[in-house]
Design a protein around this motif. Structure first.
Motif, PDB file in Angstrom:
ATOM      1  N   PHE A  16       0.796  -1.210   0.057  1.00 32.53           N
ATOM      2  CA  PHE A  16       0.090   0.219  -0.018  1.00 32.53           C
ATOM      3  C   PHE A  16       1.029   1.207  -0.109  1.00 32.53           C
ATOM      4  O   PHE A  16       1.917   1.194   0.250  1.00 32.53           O
ATOM      5  N   ILE A  17       0.437   2.367  -0.375  1.00 33.30           N
ATOM      6  CA  ILE A  17       0.762   3.535  -0.101  1.00 33.30           C
ATOM      7  C   ILE A  17       0.470   4.504   0.803  1.00 33.30           C
ATOM      8  O   ILE A  17      -0.801   4.554   0.744  1.00 33.30           O
ATOM      9  N   LEU A  18       1.353   4.807   1.993  1.00 29.45           N
ATOM     10  CA  LEU A  18       0.814   5.651   3.033  1.00 29.45           C
ATOM     11  C   LEU A  18       1.250   7.052   2.780  1.00 29.45           C
ATOM     12  O   LEU A  18       2.289   7.309   2.777  1.00 29.45           O
ATOM     13  N   LEU A  19       0.114   7.739   2.564  1.00 27.14           N
ATOM     14  CA  LEU A  19       0.253   9.245   2.004  1.00 27.14           C
ATOM     15  C   LEU A  19       0.879   9.942   3.341  1.00 27.14           C
ATOM     16  O   LEU A  19       1.889  11.002   2.911  1.00 27.14           O
ATOM     17  N   GLY A  20       0.724   9.766   4.358  1.00 27.12           N
ATOM     18  CA  GLY A  20       1.254  10.317   5.576  1.00 27.12           C
ATOM     19  C   GLY A  20       0.735  11.846   5.805  1.00 27.12           C
ATOM     20  O   GLY A  20      -0.428  12.136   5.747  1.00 27.12           O
ATOM     21  N   PHE A  21       1.699  12.718   5.483  1.00 23.76           N
ATOM     22  CA  PHE A  21       1.433  14.240   5.591  1.00 23.76           C
ATOM     23  C   PHE A  21       2.069  14.969   4.401  1.00 23.76           C
ATOM     24  O   PHE A  21       3.149  15.158   4.271  1.00 23.76           O
ATOM     25  N   PRO A  22       1.284  14.778   3.339  1.00 26.66           N
ATOM     26  CA  PRO A  22       1.669  15.279   2.034  1.00 26.66           C
ATOM     27  C   PRO A  22       2.053  16.885   2.065  1.00 26.66           C
ATOM     28  O   PRO A  22       1.222  17.425   2.532  1.00 26.66           O
ATOM     29  N   CYS A  23       3.197  16.868   1.808  1.00 26.02           N
ATOM     30  CA  CYS A  23       3.609  18.445   1.795  1.00 26.02           C
ATOM     31  C   CYS A  23       5.131  18.637   0.808  1.00 26.02           C
ATOM     32  O   CYS A  23       5.433  17.391   0.576  1.00 26.02           O
ATOM     33  N   ASN A  88       9.000   7.024   6.128  1.00 22.41           N
ATOM     34  CA  ASN A  88       8.146   7.510   5.059  1.00 22.41           C
ATOM     35  C   ASN A  88       8.516   9.310   4.669  1.00 22.41           C
ATOM     36  O   ASN A  88       8.191   9.483   3.462  1.00 22.41           O
ATOM     37  N   PHE A  89       8.590   9.917   5.880  1.00 26.12           N
ATOM     38  CA  PHE A  89       9.309  11.157   5.500  1.00 26.12           C
ATOM     39  C   PHE A  89      10.424  11.358   4.496  1.00 26.12           C
ATOM     40  O   PHE A  89      10.285  12.274   3.659  1.00 26.12           O
ATOM     41  N   LEU A  90      11.090  10.468   4.282  1.00 26.76           N
ATOM     42  CA  LEU A  90      12.416  10.504   3.482  1.00 26.76           C
ATOM     43  C   LEU A  90      12.256   9.859   2.432  1.00 26.76           C
ATOM     44  O   LEU A  90      13.060   9.479   1.611  1.00 26.76           O
ATOM     45  N   SER A  91      10.983   8.941   2.107  1.00 29.37           N
ATOM     46  CA  SER A  91      10.710   8.047   0.959  1.00 29.37           C
ATOM     47  C   SER A  91      10.018   8.874  -0.239  1.00 29.37           C
ATOM     48  O   SER A  91       9.158   9.590   0.272  1.00 29.37           O
ATOM     49  N   ASP A  92      10.355   8.438  -1.317  1.00 28.20           N
ATOM     50  CA  ASP A  92       9.974   9.108  -2.605  1.00 28.20           C
ATOM     51  C   ASP A  92       8.432   8.289  -2.595  1.00 28.20           C
ATOM     52  O   ASP A  92       7.579   8.826  -3.223  1.00 28.20           O
ATOM     53  N   ASN A  93       8.433   6.878  -2.784  1.00 29.20           N
ATOM     54  CA  ASN A  93       7.362   6.265  -3.191  1.00 29.20           C
ATOM     55  C   ASN A  93       6.494   6.066  -1.851  1.00 29.20           C
ATOM     56  O   ASN A  93       5.208   5.463  -2.201  1.00 29.20           O
ATOM     57  N   LYS A  94       6.799   5.989  -0.676  1.00 34.31           N
ATOM     58  CA  LYS A  94       6.019   5.983   0.437  1.00 34.31           C
ATOM     59  C   LYS A  94       5.155   4.565   0.579  1.00 34.31           C
ATOM     60  O   LYS A  94       4.181   4.537   1.063  1.00 34.31           O
ATOM     61  N   CYS A 101       2.266  -3.659   6.489  1.00 33.58           N
ATOM     62  CA  CYS A 101       1.178  -2.909   6.744  1.00 33.58           C
ATOM     63  C   CYS A 101       0.258  -3.803   7.894  1.00 33.58           C
ATOM     64  O   CYS A 101      -0.207  -3.050   8.890  1.00 33.58           O
ATOM     65  N   PHE A 102      -0.314  -5.170   7.695  1.00 29.19           N
ATOM     66  CA  PHE A 102      -0.823  -5.804   8.645  1.00 29.19           C
ATOM     67  C   PHE A 102      -0.148  -6.092   9.966  1.00 29.19           C
ATOM     68  O   PHE A 102      -1.073  -6.314  10.862  1.00 29.19           O
ATOM     69  N   LEU A 103       0.641  -6.406   9.710  1.00 28.04           N
ATOM     70  CA  LEU A 103       1.830  -6.271  11.088  1.00 28.04           C
ATOM     71  C   LEU A 103       1.902  -5.053  12.065  1.00 28.04           C
ATOM     72  O   LEU A 103       1.569  -5.018  13.183  1.00 28.04           O
ATOM     73  N   PHE A 181      -0.892   7.932   7.995  1.00 30.15           N
ATOM     74  CA  PHE A 181       0.393   7.703   8.284  1.00 30.15           C
ATOM     75  C   PHE A 181       0.510   6.171   8.889  1.00 30.15           C
ATOM     76  O   PHE A 181       1.765   5.918   9.155  1.00 30.15           O
ATOM     77  N   LEU A 182      -0.403   5.486   9.137  1.00 25.99           N
ATOM     78  CA  LEU A 182      -0.390   4.235   9.625  1.00 25.99           C
ATOM     79  C   LEU A 182      -1.462   3.534   8.802  1.00 25.99           C
ATOM     80  O   LEU A 182      -2.282   3.902   8.300  1.00 25.99           O
ATOM     81  N   CYS A 183      -1.341   1.925   8.920  1.00 22.34           N
ATOM     82  CA  CYS A 183      -2.315   1.097   8.503  1.00 22.34           C
ATOM     83  C   CYS A 183      -3.554   1.018   9.481  1.00 22.34           C
ATOM     84  O   CYS A 183      -3.397   0.537  10.620  1.00 22.34           O
ATOM     85  N   ASP A 184      -4.724   1.877   9.331  1.00 19.17           N
ATOM     86  CA  ASP A 184      -5.641   2.025  10.143  1.00 19.17           C
ATOM     87  C   ASP A 184      -7.181   1.166   9.476  1.00 19.17           C
ATOM     88  O   ASP A 184      -7.196   1.251   8.358  1.00 19.17           O
ATOM     89  N   PRO A 185      -7.847   0.663  10.093  1.00 18.38           N
ATOM     90  CA  PRO A 185      -9.118  -0.048   9.960  1.00 18.38           C
ATOM     91  C   PRO A 185      -9.890   0.716   8.792  1.00 18.38           C
ATOM     92  O   PRO A 185     -10.457   0.267   7.820  1.00 18.38           O
ATOM     93  N   GLY A 186     -10.000   2.085   9.145  1.00 24.37           N
ATOM     94  CA  GLY A 186     -11.081   3.088   8.217  1.00 24.37           C
ATOM     95  C   GLY A 186     -10.679   2.900   6.770  1.00 24.37           C
ATOM     96  O   GLY A 186     -11.269   2.440   5.721  1.00 24.37           O
ATOM     97  N   PRO A 187      -9.425   3.446   6.712  1.00 21.96           N
ATOM     98  CA  PRO A 187      -8.766   3.613   5.235  1.00 21.96           C
ATOM     99  C   PRO A 187      -8.787   2.132   4.418  1.00 21.96           C
ATOM    100  O   PRO A 187      -8.976   2.231   3.331  1.00 21.96           O
ATOM    101  N   LEU A 188      -8.292   1.205   5.363  1.00 21.02           N
ATOM    102  CA  LEU A 188      -8.268  -0.449   4.738  1.00 21.02           C
ATOM    103  C   LEU A 188      -9.600  -0.765   4.277  1.00 21.02           C
ATOM    104  O   LEU A 188      -9.561  -1.464   3.227  1.00 21.02           O
TER     105      LEU A 188
END
Length: 313
Positions: A16-23, A88-94, A101-103, A181-188
Protein backbone atom coordinates in the motif's frame (compact mmCIF):
# COMPACT_ATOMS: atom_id res chain seq x y z
CA UNK A 1 4.55 -0.25 -7.00
CA UNK A 2 2.10 -0.33 -9.87
CA UNK A 3 -1.34 0.99 -9.11
CA UNK A 4 -4.22 -0.98 -10.55
CA UNK A 5 -7.82 0.08 -10.89
CA UNK A 6 -9.23 -3.42 -11.26
CA UNK A 7 -10.22 -5.71 -8.41
CA UNK A 8 -7.44 -7.90 -7.07
CA UNK A 9 -7.27 -10.36 -4.25
CA UNK A 10 -5.11 -9.55 -1.27
CA UNK A 11 -2.65 -12.25 -2.35
CA UNK A 12 -1.83 -10.19 -5.49
CA UNK A 13 -1.08 -6.99 -3.58
CA UNK A 14 2.56 -6.01 -3.24
CA UNK A 15 1.85 -3.18 -0.85
CA UNK A 16 0.00 0.00 0.00
CA UNK A 17 1.00 3.63 -0.29
CA UNK A 18 0.85 5.54 3.01
CA UNK A 19 0.37 9.18 2.09
CA UNK A 20 1.23 10.37 5.59
CA UNK A 21 1.41 14.17 5.60
CA UNK A 22 1.65 15.32 1.97
CA UNK A 23 3.74 18.48 1.65
CA UNK A 24 6.84 19.80 -0.16
CA UNK A 25 10.16 18.00 0.36
CA UNK A 26 11.52 20.74 2.64
CA UNK A 27 8.58 20.36 5.02
CA UNK A 28 8.94 16.57 4.94
CA UNK A 29 12.52 17.01 6.18
CA UNK A 30 11.33 19.43 8.86
CA UNK A 31 8.65 16.92 9.99
CA UNK A 32 11.31 14.20 10.04
CA UNK A 33 13.48 16.26 12.40
CA UNK A 34 10.48 17.22 14.57
CA UNK A 35 9.15 13.69 15.00
CA UNK A 36 12.66 12.29 15.48
CA UNK A 37 13.05 14.66 18.43
CA UNK A 38 9.60 13.71 19.77
CA UNK A 39 10.43 10.01 19.46
CA UNK A 40 13.76 10.39 21.28
CA UNK A 41 12.15 12.47 24.05
CA UNK A 42 9.42 9.82 24.43
CA UNK A 43 12.02 7.06 24.74
CA UNK A 44 14.03 9.12 27.23
CA UNK A 45 11.00 10.12 29.33
CA UNK A 46 9.51 6.66 29.64
CA UNK A 47 12.95 5.05 29.94
CA UNK A 48 13.76 7.43 32.82
CA UNK A 49 10.68 6.29 34.76
CA UNK A 50 11.65 2.64 34.22
CA UNK A 51 15.21 3.33 35.44
CA UNK A 52 13.96 5.34 38.44
CA UNK A 53 11.61 2.55 39.56
CA UNK A 54 14.29 -0.10 39.04
CA UNK A 55 16.99 1.88 40.82
CA UNK A 56 15.07 3.18 43.86
CA UNK A 57 14.11 0.42 46.29
CA UNK A 58 11.40 2.63 47.79
CA UNK A 59 9.56 2.48 44.48
CA UNK A 60 9.36 -1.30 44.43
CA UNK A 61 5.66 -1.19 45.23
CA UNK A 62 2.70 -2.27 43.05
CA UNK A 63 1.81 1.32 42.12
CA UNK A 64 5.26 2.07 40.70
CA UNK A 65 5.79 -1.40 39.25
CA UNK A 66 2.60 -0.88 37.27
CA UNK A 67 3.81 2.58 36.24
CA UNK A 68 7.15 1.16 35.04
CA UNK A 69 5.36 -1.51 33.02
CA UNK A 70 3.07 1.17 31.60
CA UNK A 71 6.11 3.21 30.54
CA UNK A 72 7.62 0.10 28.93
CA UNK A 73 4.34 -0.36 27.04
CA UNK A 74 4.38 3.27 25.89
CA UNK A 75 7.85 2.82 24.41
CA UNK A 76 6.66 -0.06 22.25
CA UNK A 77 3.37 1.68 21.44
CA UNK A 78 5.09 4.70 19.92
CA UNK A 79 7.68 2.43 18.26
CA UNK A 80 4.90 0.61 16.38
CA UNK A 81 4.24 3.73 14.29
CA UNK A 82 6.91 6.43 14.48
CA UNK A 83 9.95 4.65 12.93
CA UNK A 84 7.92 3.77 9.83
CA UNK A 85 6.53 7.32 9.75
CA UNK A 86 10.07 8.72 9.88
CA UNK A 87 11.15 6.46 7.03
CA UNK A 88 8.09 7.59 5.10
CA UNK A 89 9.11 11.26 5.39
CA UNK A 90 12.36 10.47 3.54
CA UNK A 91 10.81 8.06 1.04
CA UNK A 92 9.78 8.98 -2.48
CA UNK A 93 7.24 6.18 -3.08
CA UNK A 94 5.97 5.93 0.56
CA UNK A 95 5.36 2.22 0.04
CA UNK A 96 4.61 -0.25 2.82
CA UNK A 97 4.41 -3.95 2.04
CA UNK A 98 1.16 -5.86 2.48
CA UNK A 99 2.60 -7.94 5.34
CA UNK A 100 4.26 -4.88 6.88
CA UNK A 101 0.98 -3.00 6.81
CA UNK A 102 -0.96 -5.72 8.62
CA UNK A 103 1.85 -6.37 11.09
CA UNK A 104 1.78 -2.68 12.00
CA UNK A 105 -2.03 -2.88 12.15
CA UNK A 106 -1.84 -5.82 14.58
CA UNK A 107 0.86 -4.48 16.88
CA UNK A 108 -0.53 -0.95 17.00
CA UNK A 109 -3.99 -2.12 18.04
CA UNK A 110 -2.71 -4.88 20.34
CA UNK A 111 -0.48 -2.43 22.21
CA UNK A 112 -3.36 0.06 22.35
CA UNK A 113 -5.62 -2.66 23.76
CA UNK A 114 -2.99 -3.52 26.36
CA UNK A 115 -2.87 0.16 27.35
CA UNK A 116 -6.65 0.15 27.97
CA UNK A 117 -6.29 -2.81 30.33
CA UNK A 118 -3.26 -1.29 32.07
CA UNK A 119 -5.16 1.92 32.77
CA UNK A 120 -7.94 -0.19 34.32
CA UNK A 121 -5.67 -2.16 36.68
CA UNK A 122 -3.85 1.02 37.68
CA UNK A 123 -7.22 2.50 38.70
CA UNK A 124 -8.02 -0.73 40.57
CA UNK A 125 -4.70 -0.43 42.41
CA UNK A 126 -5.56 3.13 43.51
CA UNK A 127 -8.98 1.92 44.67
CA UNK A 128 -7.41 -0.73 46.90
CA UNK A 129 -4.77 1.68 48.24
CA UNK A 130 -7.27 4.42 49.18
CA UNK A 131 -10.37 2.43 50.14
CA UNK A 132 -8.56 -0.44 51.90
CA UNK A 133 -5.30 1.11 53.15
CA UNK A 134 -4.80 -1.29 56.06
CA UNK A 135 -5.44 -4.37 53.94
CA UNK A 136 -3.66 -3.07 50.82
CA UNK A 137 -0.33 -4.91 51.40
CA UNK A 138 -2.13 -8.23 51.79
CA UNK A 139 -4.55 -7.59 48.92
CA UNK A 140 -2.19 -6.20 46.27
CA UNK A 141 0.61 -8.70 46.67
CA UNK A 142 3.57 -9.01 44.34
CA UNK A 143 2.07 -12.17 42.88
CA UNK A 144 -1.28 -10.50 42.16
CA UNK A 145 0.49 -7.52 40.60
CA UNK A 146 2.51 -9.82 38.33
CA UNK A 147 -0.60 -11.78 37.33
CA UNK A 148 -2.45 -8.55 36.49
CA UNK A 149 0.44 -7.32 34.33
CA UNK A 150 0.68 -10.64 32.46
CA UNK A 151 -3.10 -10.71 31.97
CA UNK A 152 -3.04 -7.23 30.43
CA UNK A 153 -0.45 -8.27 27.85
CA UNK A 154 -2.23 -11.53 27.01
CA UNK A 155 -5.68 -9.94 26.69
CA UNK A 156 -4.30 -7.04 24.68
CA UNK A 157 -2.64 -9.28 22.12
CA UNK A 158 -5.60 -11.67 21.84
CA UNK A 159 -8.29 -9.01 21.33
CA UNK A 160 -7.81 -8.12 17.65
CA UNK A 161 -6.08 -10.95 15.70
CA UNK A 162 -9.31 -12.51 14.38
CA UNK A 163 -10.77 -9.35 12.74
CA UNK A 164 -7.33 -8.31 11.47
CA UNK A 165 -6.81 -11.72 9.83
CA UNK A 166 -10.30 -11.49 8.27
CA UNK A 167 -9.56 -8.01 6.87
CA UNK A 168 -6.21 -9.22 5.48
CA UNK A 169 -8.02 -11.93 3.50
CA UNK A 170 -10.41 -9.48 1.83
CA UNK A 171 -10.07 -8.34 -1.79
CA UNK A 172 -8.79 -4.80 -2.30
CA UNK A 173 -9.49 -2.58 -5.31
CA UNK A 174 -8.57 0.82 -6.61
CA UNK A 175 -5.46 2.87 -5.97
CA UNK A 176 -4.10 1.10 -2.86
CA UNK A 177 -3.49 4.58 -1.47
CA UNK A 178 -4.09 4.96 2.28
CA UNK A 179 -4.54 8.59 3.25
CA UNK A 180 -2.99 8.10 6.68
CA UNK A 181 0.41 7.69 8.31
CA UNK A 182 -0.37 4.15 9.54
CA UNK A 183 -2.45 1.15 8.51
CA UNK A 184 -5.80 1.95 10.09
CA UNK A 185 -9.07 -0.02 9.75
CA UNK A 186 -11.08 2.87 8.30
CA UNK A 187 -8.89 3.55 5.24
CA UNK A 188 -8.22 -0.17 4.75
CA UNK A 189 -11.91 -1.10 4.76
CA UNK A 190 -12.54 1.75 2.33
CA UNK A 191 -10.21 0.04 -0.17
CA UNK A 192 -12.02 -3.31 -0.16
CA UNK A 193 -13.82 -4.32 -3.37
CA UNK A 194 -17.16 -5.20 -1.78
CA UNK A 195 -19.19 -3.48 0.90
CA UNK A 196 -18.00 -4.54 4.33
CA UNK A 197 -20.96 -3.60 6.50
CA UNK A 198 -20.73 -6.81 8.57
CA UNK A 199 -17.02 -6.30 9.19
CA UNK A 200 -17.56 -2.64 10.08
CA UNK A 201 -20.27 -3.58 12.60
CA UNK A 202 -18.10 -6.36 14.04
CA UNK A 203 -15.15 -3.97 14.35
CA UNK A 204 -17.34 -1.34 16.02
CA UNK A 205 -18.61 -3.94 18.53
CA UNK A 206 -15.21 -5.28 19.58
CA UNK A 207 -13.75 -1.75 19.67
CA UNK A 208 -16.63 -0.57 21.85
CA UNK A 209 -16.22 -3.51 24.22
CA UNK A 210 -12.49 -2.89 24.44
CA UNK A 211 -13.00 0.77 25.26
CA UNK A 212 -16.02 0.61 27.53
CA UNK A 213 -15.21 -2.45 29.69
CA UNK A 214 -11.90 -1.00 31.02
CA UNK A 215 -13.39 2.51 31.05
CA UNK A 216 -16.33 1.42 33.22
CA UNK A 217 -13.88 -0.35 35.55
CA UNK A 218 -11.88 2.88 35.80
CA UNK A 219 -14.96 5.00 36.46
CA UNK A 220 -16.28 2.48 38.98
CA UNK A 221 -12.96 2.43 40.83
CA UNK A 222 -12.80 6.21 41.01
CA UNK A 223 -16.43 6.53 42.05
CA UNK A 224 -15.63 4.33 45.05
CA UNK A 225 -12.44 6.31 45.66
CA UNK A 226 -14.39 9.58 45.59
CA UNK A 227 -16.94 8.23 48.06
CA UNK A 228 -14.15 7.11 50.40
CA UNK A 229 -12.22 10.39 50.11
CA UNK A 230 -15.28 12.51 50.88
CA UNK A 231 -15.56 10.66 54.18
CA UNK A 232 -12.06 11.76 55.20
CA UNK A 233 -12.54 14.47 57.85
CA UNK A 234 -9.48 16.61 57.08
CA UNK A 235 -8.97 18.67 53.94
CA UNK A 236 -5.27 17.76 53.92
CA UNK A 237 -6.16 14.08 53.87
CA UNK A 238 -8.55 14.61 50.98
CA UNK A 239 -5.93 16.53 48.99
CA UNK A 240 -3.36 13.80 49.56
CA UNK A 241 -5.78 11.12 48.40
CA UNK A 242 -6.77 13.08 45.30
CA UNK A 243 -3.13 13.84 44.45
CA UNK A 244 -2.36 10.13 44.13
CA UNK A 245 -5.13 9.80 41.52
CA UNK A 246 -4.73 13.08 39.64
CA UNK A 247 -1.93 11.93 37.32
CA UNK A 248 -3.70 8.74 36.37
CA UNK A 249 -6.99 10.54 35.74
CA UNK A 250 -5.20 13.03 33.48
CA UNK A 251 -3.65 10.20 31.46
CA UNK A 252 -7.01 8.39 31.22
CA UNK A 253 -8.72 11.58 30.01
CA UNK A 254 -6.11 12.24 27.32
CA UNK A 255 -6.05 8.69 26.01
CA UNK A 256 -9.73 7.79 26.17
CA UNK A 257 -10.91 11.20 25.05
CA UNK A 258 -9.05 10.94 21.74
CA UNK A 259 -9.48 7.19 21.14
CA UNK A 260 -13.25 7.27 21.63
CA UNK A 261 -13.53 9.98 18.98
CA UNK A 262 -11.93 7.66 16.44
CA UNK A 263 -12.74 4.00 16.95
CA UNK A 264 -16.36 3.93 17.96
CA UNK A 265 -17.00 4.74 14.29
CA UNK A 266 -13.99 3.30 12.46
CA UNK A 267 -15.22 3.82 8.91
CA UNK A 268 -14.45 6.94 6.93
CA UNK A 269 -16.82 9.20 8.81
CA UNK A 270 -14.13 11.68 9.81
CA UNK A 271 -12.17 13.96 7.54
CA UNK A 272 -8.78 12.41 6.70
CA UNK A 273 -6.95 15.36 8.26
CA UNK A 274 -8.91 15.04 11.51
CA UNK A 275 -8.23 11.28 11.58
CA UNK A 276 -4.51 11.89 11.29
CA UNK A 277 -4.41 14.61 13.94
CA UNK A 278 -6.46 12.65 16.50
CA UNK A 279 -4.50 9.45 15.86
CA UNK A 280 -1.25 11.41 16.09
CA UNK A 281 -2.32 12.82 19.44
CA UNK A 282 -3.05 9.53 21.19
CA UNK A 283 -0.37 7.44 19.46
CA UNK A 284 2.53 9.92 19.64
CA UNK A 285 1.44 12.81 21.86
CA UNK A 286 0.22 10.92 24.92
CA UNK A 287 3.32 8.66 25.21
CA UNK A 288 5.37 11.88 25.20
CA UNK A 289 3.18 13.70 27.73
CA UNK A 290 2.55 10.83 30.17
CA UNK A 291 6.05 10.76 31.75
CA UNK A 292 5.81 14.52 32.29
CA UNK A 293 2.41 14.16 33.98
CA UNK A 294 3.56 11.37 36.28
CA UNK A 295 6.90 12.95 37.18
CA UNK A 296 5.62 16.49 37.76
CA UNK A 297 2.83 15.39 40.11
CA UNK A 298 4.77 12.72 42.00
CA UNK A 299 7.43 13.69 44.54
CA UNK A 300 8.78 10.14 44.83
CA UNK A 301 9.36 9.88 41.08
CA UNK A 302 10.97 13.32 40.95
CA UNK A 303 13.29 12.49 43.82
CA UNK A 304 14.25 9.12 42.33
CA UNK A 305 14.95 10.73 38.94
CA UNK A 306 17.09 13.45 40.53
CA UNK A 307 19.14 10.90 42.46
CA UNK A 308 19.46 8.70 39.37
CA UNK A 309 20.72 11.63 37.26
CA UNK A 310 23.19 12.64 39.99
CA UNK A 311 24.63 9.13 40.03
CA UNK A 312 24.91 9.08 36.23
CA UNK A 313 26.83 12.39 36.32
Amino acid sequence: MKIYNTPNTSSAITGFILLGFPCPRERQILLFVLFSAVYLLTLMGNGSIICAVRWDQRLHTPMYILLANFSFLEIWYVTSTVPNMLANFLSDNKLISFSGCFLQFYFFFSLGSTECFFLAIMAFDRYLAICWPLHYPTLMTGRLCTNLVISCWILGFLWFPVPIIIISQMSFCGSRIIDHFLCDPGPLLALTCARTSVMEIFWAIISSLLLFIPFLCIMGSYALVLRAVLKVPSAAGQRKAFSTCGSHLAVVSLFYGSVMVMYLSPTSEHDAGIQKLVTLFYSVGTPLINPVIYSLRNKDIKYALQKFLEIQK
